[in-house]
Motif scaffolding. Structure first.
Motif, PDB file in Angstrom:
ATOM      1  N   GLU A  24     -33.054 -23.603  43.297  1.00 30.18           N
ATOM      2  CA  GLU A  24     -32.488 -24.571  42.538  1.00 30.18           C
ATOM      3  C   GLU A  24     -31.914 -24.179  41.169  1.00 30.18           C
ATOM      4  N   LEU A  25     -32.557 -23.348  40.489  1.00 30.87           N
ATOM      5  CA  LEU A  25     -32.051 -22.650  39.221  1.00 30.87           C
ATOM      6  C   LEU A  25     -30.882 -22.009  39.245  1.00 30.87           C
ATOM      7  N   VAL A  26     -30.819 -20.911  40.542  1.00 31.67           N
ATOM      8  CA  VAL A  26     -29.308 -20.270  40.699  1.00 31.67           C
ATOM      9  C   VAL A  26     -28.418 -21.299  40.955  1.00 31.67           C
ATOM     10  N   ARG A  27     -28.585 -22.316  41.779  1.00 28.60           N
ATOM     11  CA  ARG A  27     -27.394 -23.305  41.922  1.00 28.60           C
ATOM     12  C   ARG A  27     -27.062 -24.162  40.604  1.00 28.60           C
ATOM     13  N   GLN A  28     -27.840 -24.193  39.703  1.00 31.96           N
ATOM     14  CA  GLN A  28     -27.366 -24.597  38.590  1.00 31.96           C
ATOM     15  C   GLN A  28     -26.505 -23.674  37.451  1.00 31.96           C
ATOM     16  N   THR A  29     -26.692 -22.603  37.898  1.00 32.14           N
ATOM     17  CA  THR A  29     -25.680 -21.550  37.204  1.00 32.14           C
ATOM     18  C   THR A  29     -24.507 -21.600  37.504  1.00 32.14           C
ATOM     19  N   ARG A  30     -23.504 -21.426  36.709  1.00 31.32           N
ATOM     20  CA  ARG A  30     -22.000 -21.322  37.238  1.00 31.32           C
ATOM     21  C   ARG A  30     -21.661 -19.943  37.321  1.00 31.32           C
ATOM     22  N   TRP A  31     -21.044 -19.628  38.602  1.00 30.89           N
ATOM     23  CA  TRP A  31     -20.740 -18.274  38.828  1.00 30.89           C
ATOM     24  C   TRP A  31     -19.287 -18.040  38.890  1.00 30.89           C
ATOM     25  N   PHE A  32     -18.787 -16.920  38.294  1.00 27.44           N
ATOM     26  CA  PHE A  32     -17.530 -16.653  38.379  1.00 27.44           C
ATOM     27  C   PHE A  32     -16.960 -15.403  38.797  1.00 27.44           C
ATOM     28  N   ARG A  33     -16.250 -15.185  39.778  1.00 27.23           N
ATOM     29  CA  ARG A  33     -15.666 -13.753  40.064  1.00 27.23           C
ATOM     30  C   ARG A  33     -14.596 -13.351  39.468  1.00 27.23           C
ATOM     31  N   VAL A  34     -14.545 -12.346  38.864  1.00 29.78           N
ATOM     32  CA  VAL A  34     -13.561 -11.681  38.016  1.00 29.78           C
ATOM     33  C   VAL A  34     -12.636 -10.921  38.747  1.00 29.78           C
ATOM     34  N   ASP A  35     -11.329 -10.865  38.538  1.00 25.42           N
ATOM     35  CA  ASP A  35     -10.512  -9.998  39.547  1.00 25.42           C
ATOM     36  C   ASP A  35      -9.752  -9.270  38.297  1.00 25.42           C
ATOM     37  N   THR A  36      -9.831  -7.997  38.365  1.00 21.05           N
ATOM     38  CA  THR A  36      -9.204  -7.009  37.388  1.00 21.05           C
ATOM     39  C   THR A  36      -8.265  -6.176  37.810  1.00 21.05           C
ATOM     40  N   ALA A  37      -7.350  -5.527  37.204  1.00 23.17           N
ATOM     41  CA  ALA A  37      -6.681  -4.494  37.440  1.00 23.17           C
ATOM     42  C   ALA A  37      -7.094  -2.857  36.563  1.00 23.17           C
ATOM     43  N   SER A  38      -8.419  -3.368  36.104  1.00 26.03           N
ATOM     44  CA  SER A  38      -8.648  -2.152  34.939  1.00 26.03           C
ATOM     45  C   SER A  38      -8.953  -0.890  35.744  1.00 26.03           C
ATOM     46  N   ALA A  39      -8.514   0.105  34.987  1.00 26.96           N
ATOM     47  CA  ALA A  39      -8.600   1.440  35.453  1.00 26.96           C
ATOM     48  C   ALA A  39     -10.248   1.984  35.470  1.00 26.96           C
ATOM     49  N   PHE A  41     -12.257   0.426  37.577  1.00 28.49           N
ATOM     50  CA  PHE A  41     -12.645   0.322  39.140  1.00 28.49           C
ATOM     51  C   PHE A  41     -11.677   1.383  39.795  1.00 28.49           C
ATOM     52  N   TYR A  42     -12.269   1.847  40.651  1.00 25.26           N
ATOM     53  CA  TYR A  42     -11.847   2.901  41.522  1.00 25.26           C
ATOM     54  C   TYR A  42     -11.060   2.451  42.712  1.00 25.26           C
ATOM     55  N   GLU A  43     -11.538   1.259  43.150  1.00 21.87           N
ATOM     56  CA  GLU A  43     -10.815   0.475  44.476  1.00 21.87           C
ATOM     57  C   GLU A  43     -10.715   1.359  45.566  1.00 21.87           C
ATOM     58  N   VAL A  44     -11.805   2.025  45.920  1.00 20.88           N
ATOM     59  CA  VAL A  44     -12.136   3.052  46.637  1.00 20.88           C
ATOM     60  C   VAL A  44     -12.577   1.973  48.120  1.00 20.88           C
ATOM     61  N   ALA A  45     -14.005   1.559  47.979  1.00 23.79           N
ATOM     62  CA  ALA A  45     -14.431   0.731  49.065  1.00 23.79           C
ATOM     63  C   ALA A  45     -14.531  -0.590  48.838  1.00 23.79           C
ATOM     64  N   TRP A  46     -15.169  -0.796  47.586  1.00 22.71           N
ATOM     65  CA  TRP A  46     -15.370  -1.878  46.971  1.00 22.71           C
ATOM     66  C   TRP A  46     -15.690  -1.939  45.458  1.00 22.71           C
ATOM     67  N   ALA A  65     -19.836  -3.372  39.211  1.00 19.01           N
ATOM     68  CA  ALA A  65     -19.940  -2.144  40.136  1.00 19.01           C
ATOM     69  C   ALA A  65     -18.742  -1.688  40.720  1.00 19.01           C
ATOM     70  N   THR A  66     -18.576  -0.407  40.831  1.00 19.88           N
ATOM     71  CA  THR A  66     -17.691   0.167  41.361  1.00 19.88           C
ATOM     72  C   THR A  66     -18.181   0.940  42.440  1.00 19.88           C
ATOM     73  N   ASP A  67     -17.201   1.743  43.473  1.00 16.36           N
ATOM     74  CA  ASP A  67     -17.699   2.788  44.206  1.00 16.36           C
ATOM     75  C   ASP A  67     -16.630   3.758  44.344  1.00 16.36           C
ATOM     76  N   THR A  68     -17.104   4.964  44.396  1.00 25.34           N
ATOM     77  CA  THR A  68     -16.133   6.073  44.511  1.00 25.34           C
ATOM     78  C   THR A  68     -16.648   7.251  45.212  1.00 25.34           C
ATOM     79  N   ASP A  69     -15.803   8.003  46.007  1.00 25.52           N
ATOM     80  CA  ASP A  69     -16.333   9.083  46.888  1.00 25.52           C
ATOM     81  C   ASP A  69     -16.705  10.287  46.117  1.00 25.52           C
TER      82      ASP A  69
END
Length: 69
Positions: A24-39, A41-46, A65-69
């Protein structure tokens, strides 16, 4: 639920609190997904960038968080 509770600022809840209480407390939290083209992020897998506006509207917690090989 541990990660959701932590980012949502719910770490003060007792460890033995019913899962329904934490959910219930998690439901009361407002969640936002941020989409960015920042360098940053490696944009490899996720990539992940979210922000949680905690209940009460006074605190924001970012998580990225970012993922790289």
């Amino acid at each position: 639920m541990g990660s959701l509770a932590h980012v949502g600022g719910l770490t003060g809840a007792p460890a033995n609190a019913p899962i329904a209480h934490t959910a219930e407390l998690v439901r009361q939290t407002r969640w936002f997904r941020v989409d960015t083209a920042s360098a940053w992020f490696y944009e490899v897998a996720w990539d992940l960038a979210i922000a949680a506006l905690r209940p009460g509207g006074q605190d924001v917690a970012p998580l990225a968080a970012t993922d790289t090989d």
